[in-house]
Design a protein around this motif. Structure first.
Motif, PDB file in Angstrom:
ATOM      1  N   UNK A  94       0.834  -1.192   0.000  1.00  0.00           N
ATOM      2  CA  UNK A  94       0.000   0.000   0.000  1.00  0.00           C
ATOM      3  C   UNK A  94       0.876   1.252   0.000  1.00  0.00           C
ATOM      4  N   UNK A  95       0.235   2.401  -0.198  1.00  0.00           N
ATOM      5  CA  UNK A  95       0.953   3.677  -0.208  1.00  0.00           C
ATOM      6  C   UNK A  95       1.651   3.909   1.132  1.00  0.00           C
ATOM      7  N   UNK A  96       0.948   3.682   2.239  1.00  0.00           N
ATOM      8  CA  UNK A  96       1.537   3.899   3.564  1.00  0.00           C
ATOM      9  C   UNK A  96       2.693   2.930   3.800  1.00  0.00           C
ATOM     10  N   UNK A  97       2.532   1.670   3.380  1.00  0.00           N
ATOM     11  CA  UNK A  97       3.601   0.684   3.543  1.00  0.00           C
ATOM     12  C   UNK A  97       4.850   1.103   2.776  1.00  0.00           C
ATOM     13  N   UNK A 113      -3.362   2.304  12.212  1.00  0.00           N
ATOM     14  CA  UNK A 113      -3.851   2.839  10.931  1.00  0.00           C
ATOM     15  C   UNK A 113      -5.019   1.965  10.481  1.00  0.00           C
ATOM     16  N   UNK A 114      -6.241   2.261  10.935  1.00  0.00           N
ATOM     17  CA  UNK A 114      -7.401   1.412  10.641  1.00  0.00           C
ATOM     18  C   UNK A 114      -7.639   1.176   9.160  1.00  0.00           C
ATOM     19  N   UNK A 115      -7.456   2.203   8.330  1.00  0.00           N
ATOM     20  CA  UNK A 115      -7.746   2.039   6.906  1.00  0.00           C
ATOM     21  C   UNK A 115      -6.766   1.050   6.268  1.00  0.00           C
ATOM     22  N   UNK A 116      -5.521   1.059   6.713  1.00  0.00           N
ATOM     23  CA  UNK A 116      -4.524   0.100   6.198  1.00  0.00           C
ATOM     24  C   UNK A 116      -4.897  -1.316   6.606  1.00  0.00           C
ATOM     25  N   UNK A 117      -5.348  -1.512   7.841  1.00  0.00           N
ATOM     26  CA  UNK A 117      -5.769  -2.833   8.287  1.00  0.00           C
ATOM     27  C   UNK A 117      -6.932  -3.361   7.459  1.00  0.00           C
ATOM     28  N   UNK A 118      -7.900  -2.490   7.183  1.00  0.00           N
ATOM     29  CA  UNK A 118      -9.045  -2.905   6.375  1.00  0.00           C
ATOM     30  C   UNK A 118      -8.603  -3.267   4.966  1.00  0.00           C
ATOM     31  N   UNK A 119      -7.681  -2.495   4.428  1.00  0.00           N
ATOM     32  CA  UNK A 119      -7.163  -2.749   3.079  1.00  0.00           C
ATOM     33  C   UNK A 119      -6.450  -4.104   3.025  1.00  0.00           C
ATOM     34  N   UNK A 176      -4.155   7.015  13.306  1.00  0.00           N
ATOM     35  CA  UNK A 176      -4.122   7.857  12.119  1.00  0.00           C
ATOM     36  C   UNK A 176      -5.379   7.654  11.285  1.00  0.00           C
ATOM     37  N   UNK A 177      -6.041   8.766  10.915  1.00  0.00           N
ATOM     38  CA  UNK A 177      -7.222   8.657  10.060  1.00  0.00           C
ATOM     39  C   UNK A 177      -6.865   8.596   8.575  1.00  0.00           C
ATOM     40  N   UNK A 178      -5.575   8.522   8.259  1.00  0.00           N
ATOM     41  CA  UNK A 178      -5.134   8.583   6.869  1.00  0.00           C
ATOM     42  C   UNK A 178      -5.713   7.436   6.041  1.00  0.00           C
ATOM     43  N   UNK A 179      -6.186   7.740   4.824  1.00  0.00           N
ATOM     44  CA  UNK A 179      -6.662   6.686   3.926  1.00  0.00           C
ATOM     45  C   UNK A 179      -5.465   5.953   3.317  1.00  0.00           C
ATOM     46  N   UNK A 180      -5.698   4.743   2.855  1.00  0.00           N
ATOM     47  CA  UNK A 180      -4.615   3.969   2.254  1.00  0.00           C
ATOM     48  C   UNK A 180      -5.130   3.287   0.995  1.00  0.00           C
ATOM     49  N   UNK A 232       1.445  -7.556  14.162  1.00  0.00           N
ATOM     50  CA  UNK A 232       2.490  -6.855  14.908  1.00  0.00           C
ATOM     51  C   UNK A 232       2.380  -7.120  16.402  1.00  0.00           C
ATOM     52  N   UNK A 233       1.160  -7.134  16.913  1.00  0.00           N
ATOM     53  CA  UNK A 233       0.945  -7.231  18.359  1.00  0.00           C
ATOM     54  C   UNK A 233      -0.409  -7.865  18.637  1.00  0.00           C
ATOM     55  N   UNK A 234      -0.688  -8.102  19.913  1.00  0.00           N
ATOM     56  CA  UNK A 234      -1.990  -8.626  20.314  1.00  0.00           C
ATOM     57  C   UNK A 234      -3.111  -7.696  19.862  1.00  0.00           C
ATOM     58  N   UNK A 235      -2.930  -6.395  20.074  1.00  0.00           N
ATOM     59  CA  UNK A 235      -3.962  -5.431  19.672  1.00  0.00           C
ATOM     60  C   UNK A 235      -4.145  -5.425  18.163  1.00  0.00           C
ATOM     61  N   UNK A 236      -3.034  -5.505  17.429  1.00  0.00           N
ATOM     62  CA  UNK A 236      -3.130  -5.517  15.972  1.00  0.00           C
ATOM     63  C   UNK A 236      -3.844  -6.777  15.493  1.00  0.00           C
ATOM     64  N   UNK A 237      -3.542  -7.920  16.138  1.00  0.00           N
ATOM     65  CA  UNK A 237      -4.220  -9.170  15.789  1.00  0.00           C
ATOM     66  C   UNK A 237      -5.728  -9.037  16.002  1.00  0.00           C
ATOM     67  N   UNK A 238      -6.110  -8.406  17.113  1.00  0.00           N
ATOM     68  CA  UNK A 238      -7.534  -8.195  17.378  1.00  0.00           C
ATOM     69  C   UNK A 238      -8.185  -7.308  16.336  1.00  0.00           C
ATOM     70  N   UNK A 239      -7.486  -6.258  15.920  1.00  0.00           N
ATOM     71  CA  UNK A 239      -8.037  -5.340  14.917  1.00  0.00           C
ATOM     72  C   UNK A 239      -8.251  -6.057  13.587  1.00  0.00           C
ATOM     73  N   UNK A 240      -7.293  -6.887  13.183  1.00  0.00           N
ATOM     74  CA  UNK A 240      -7.430  -7.615  11.919  1.00  0.00           C
ATOM     75  C   UNK A 240      -8.549  -8.650  11.991  1.00  0.00           C
ATOM     76  N   UNK A 241      -8.657  -9.333  13.125  1.00  0.00           N
ATOM     77  CA  UNK A 241      -9.720 -10.333  13.281  1.00  0.00           C
ATOM     78  C   UNK A 241     -11.101  -9.684  13.202  1.00  0.00           C
ATOM     79  N   UNK A 242     -11.235  -8.504  13.811  1.00  0.00           N
ATOM     80  CA  UNK A 242     -12.519  -7.781  13.747  1.00  0.00           C
ATOM     81  C   UNK A 242     -12.865  -7.422  12.311  1.00  0.00           C
ATOM     82  N   UNK A 243     -11.881  -6.926  11.576  1.00  0.00           N
ATOM     83  CA  UNK A 243     -12.119  -6.553  10.169  1.00  0.00           C
ATOM     84  C   UNK A 243     -12.544  -7.767   9.356  1.00  0.00           C
TER      85      UNK A 243
END
Length: 777
Positions: free
Chosen positions: A356-359, A390-396, A582-586, A421-432
């Motif tokens: 992605x652009x952010x990556x 970066x929620x938008x990157x996770x969704x992407x 970050x609210x930045x789009x990706x 990356x982390x426990x919190x990141x794993x949770x965010x991806x699982x939710x998405x």
């Protein structure tokens, strides 16, 4: 402390290990006369027979090891095969049939020592016992088992098996255990792992392999009733750390395995546990750590001796008695993927690069610059989801994964592991993912990390193919090593990876073969790379650089691209006080699909060696007569001219004897390297070349034992030190005043020992393969 004082301590330690010093049942006698004099202690066996002698010394006499020959005389006179050497601080144990005296932490108990003596009477040569095809029947497993049996018979007692994930290391271990037990070379086996899940998997594998033939149990500290009498004890290194010296004396086990030994031997306490037992040691790993690779040992020893000591302690090869980069047996992922019938044994990956652009910006040298709540920040790729969400990157990431995920024959998303990356990141991806798959009612993705309650059971449920849900396991590190789920079709890299070892381990989660219920065979899996991991290892990672050490107090490396992927943090005002969002789009800006060929990725291959082997095999297809030449060792002038013109010293690789010697770490003729590449011959090891040189000089100059000892020390040091090799070649022998030469008398001792033949012997040494290799470094 006098010898009498030392004996007070020794007596206490004997009693602690179960020896009886008084009464009618005593099995310890003192001041026993024999043909060699009076032995300090005589230890008796079950029936009152002489079992071992113990030589006691006062501490002022220094290392008690120096008393070994005195004690040997007593042992032979008493008819004993075992010797203990001790003062108030040190204990050595010497089995006269098994090499040299070695330091031990406590005395071996009378029961364990008697058991060892009994076992000796039943022993059969290991090569005479056939490898069990019912347990491990693949050709390379049989070859590895036979190599260990052969080397064991010659006196080697430490081995390292470097085999790709999914090639059946545990099954091979079971077959080796079976061989040792049948030969009565072992009676008790310890299998060490570093995770509870791996302990459960190993126990399942052993129970399947042995059925009711041998008792296999899980070790639980202090519960002797549960594991006492078992042939095979499976233990985590963490559980052993607690009670190992209380539950066992050093002679309890005869054979010790270290699974995933690139991890489980590190740390002061784990290493103490591993080295505590007087046993044959076998290490199992797909990714050994070569911490002595490309290290100037002399220079580092002078500048930072603690760093050198730390590297030596952590080097997997050295720990298991192997030369740097040379395991006892190696079987790579390419070997398994390219194996002919009955192979292949593993499936290859396909790689999807989805950046992605952010990556892309975060992975660049300048980092990703963004504005959050009116403040400017810059983040490296290693800080995404650590310092900033970066929620938008996770969704992407989740959407792109679902778009390209490899599916099962029935059209379902193939089982997948996502590395976050982390426990919190794993949770965010699982939710998405669960939001994107509403039909699964929240069961599509499951977080499986060590911090989740019941994680081990969740991991076990996920790997059983009868369980359809969940389709995706989102983890951090828990599932990266030793986790077997053959059904995996997708590996998602949602975090950067800096270590090639970690990358190879993670990739190994997808390489296992699998047959779906309809009979369709798994032929590949996909690595979805969202963090430029593949590009990093293909284009940036320096494979020739010494491995970094991770103890900051002894670190001897310099910063480099490693920090971009894993470590140093950009100085952001306030970023260390709270995690930002970050609210930045990706958006995806780069997509590339890569078919991985039979040579594997760069991170998999021993770069130069594999390219050399590939080139020679290509030549063999064009000119088949090279195979016959290699078999008969008859390389014609015409064939050599063709090789000089078409293969050797050509741009890019510049294959030649010198470059190949540097990479293989052995000096040999170009025809020997050709035979090795074709699988027709094997290159000698450095130790074999050294032994051959010593034997030649011994015969040529009728050398005595002292001369041989001095030569061996000289050659071993020269091979390790380019500086010493250069000085030696120039005839400057001042370095002989340094240790370890000084311990033998320095320059004067060498010149005196060799006298008139000094020049001739040293000239022969300068022409030897060992010396030529040293001068190449």
């Amino acid at each position: 402390m006098t010898e009498q004082d030392a004996r007070i301590v020794i007596n206490r330690k004997l009693i602690e290990s179960g020896w009886i010093l008084e009464g009618t049942n005593r099995n310890v006698l003192t001041e026993q006369h024999c043909g060699a004099g009076f032995s300090d202690y005589l230890l008796l066996g079950r029936k009152g027979q002489n079992l071992a002698v113990l030589e006691a010394k006062d501490d002022s006499q220094g290392d008690v090891y120096l008393a070994k020959e005195q004690a040997r005389g007593y042992a032979l006179a008493h008819g004993c095969k075992y010797i203990f050497l001790a003062n108030s601080e040190q204990i050595y144990f010497w089995d006269l049939d098994e090499g040299d005296a070695l330091p031990i932490e406590r005395f071996i108990s009378p029961e364990d020592l008697q058991r060892r003596a009994d076992l000796k009477l039943l022993r059969k040569p290991l090569p005479q016992i056939e490898h069990s095809l019912n347990i491990a029947n693949r050709p390379y497993q049989i070859e590895a088992s036979d190599i260990i049996a052969g080397q064991y018979e010659k006196g080697k007692r430490a081995f390292l098996l470097e085999m790709a994930t999914g090639t059946g290391k545990t099954r091979l271990a079971a077959a080796i255990i079976d061989r040792f037990l049948k030969a009565h070379q072992a009676e008790r086996v310890l299998f060490i792992v570093d995770r509870i899940e791996l302990a459960k998997q190993a126990l399942e594998a052993f129970q399947l392999a042995f059925r009711d033939k041998y008792k296999n149990v899980r070790y639980k500290p202090g519960r002797h009733g549960e594991w006492g009498g078992a042939s095979v004890v499976v233990a985590t290194i963490q559980s052993l750390n607690i009670h190992y010296s209380k539950d066992f004396t050093p002679g309890y086990f005869d054979l010790v395995f270290n699974d995933e030994c690139h991890r489980s031997i590190y740390g002061e306490l784990p290493r103490q546990v591993v080295e505590y037992f007087q046993a044959t040691r076998i290490g199992l790993t797909a990714t050994p750590k070569d911490f002595l690779k490309n290290i100037d040992i002399e220079k580092l020893g002078e500048n930072n001796p603690k760093a050198l000591e730390y590297r030596i302690m952590r080097d997997t090869y050295k720990h298991f008695g192997c030369e740097p980069g040379e395991p006892t047996y190696r079987y790579t992922i390419q070997d398994a993927v390219n194996a002919s019938h009955p192979g292949p044994y593993l499936v290859p990956p396909r790689i999807y690069k989805l950046y992605s652009l952010i990556t892309k910006e975060a992975a660049s040298e300048n980092g990703w610059s963004t504005e959050i709540d009116g403040e400017d920040y810059t983040f490296a790729i290693s800080q995404i989801e650590k310092k900033v969400n970066v929620p938008d990157r996770n969704k992407l990431i989740c959407m792109e994964f679902l778009k390209y995920a490899l599916k099962t024959p029935d059209g379902s998303i193939g089982k997948t592991i996502i590395f976050a990356v982390s426990q919190d990141h794993a949770g965010a991806l699982a939710k998405e993912l669960n939001a994107l798959a509403p039909e699964a009612n929240g069961r599509f993705a499951q977080v499986i990390t060590s911090r989740v309650k019941g994680a081990s059971d969740l991991a076990k449920t996920f790997r059983k193919d009868e369980n359809y849900w969940p389709r995706v396991a989102v983890s951090v590190d828990m599932l990266s090593t030793g986790y077997d789920c053959p059904e995996i079709l997708n590996i998602v890299l949602a975090r950067p990876i800096a270590s090639p070892t970690n990358y190879i381990q993670i990739k190994g989660r997808g390489t296992r073969k699998y047959t779906f219920p309809d009979g369709t065979a798994k032929t590949e899996f996909i690595i979805h790379d969202f963090c430029e991991v593949v590009e990093y290892f293909e284009e940036e990672y320096d494979y020739s650089a010494p491995l970094p050490v991770y103890d900051p107090s002894v670190s001897d490396r310099t910063p480099g691209s490693y920090e971009r992927m894993s470590g140093s943090e950009v100085d952001n005002k306030g970023a260390d006080r709270r995690k930002l969002v970050s609210p930045a789009p990706d958006t995806i800006v780069f997509t590339e699909f890569i078919e991985v060929g039979p040579e594997g990725e760069k991170v998999d291959r021993m770069l130069y060696q594999n390219r050399w082997q590939e080139k020679i095999r290509e030549v063999a297809r064009i000119k088949p007569d090279i195979v016959e030449a290699a078999k008969t060792d008859n390389f014609t002038d015409e064939l050599m001219e063709y090789l000089q013109t078409e293969v050797l010293n050509r741009p890019v690789e510049y294959f030649n004897e010198i470059n190949l010697a540097k990479v293989y770490r052995i000096f040999a003729d170009i025809t020997d390297f050709i035979k090795e590449a074709l699988g027709i011959g094997k290159l000698p090891t450095q130790q074999e070349q050294l032994d051959k040189l010593i034997e030649f000089l011994k015969v040529e100059y009728s050398l005595n034992l002292m001369q041989i000892r001095l030569l061996r020390v000289l050659i071993e040091q020269i091979v390790q030190s380019p500086k010493y090799a250069e000085q030696f070649e120039k005839g400057d022998f001042k370095f002989l005043e340094n240790q370890p030469f000084r311990a033998y008398g320095g320059v004067d001792a060498y010149l005196s020992a060799f006298g008139d033949i000094t020049k001739s012997v040293f000239n022969h040494l300068k022409q030897s393969p060992s010396f030529k290799l040293a001068r190449m470094r």
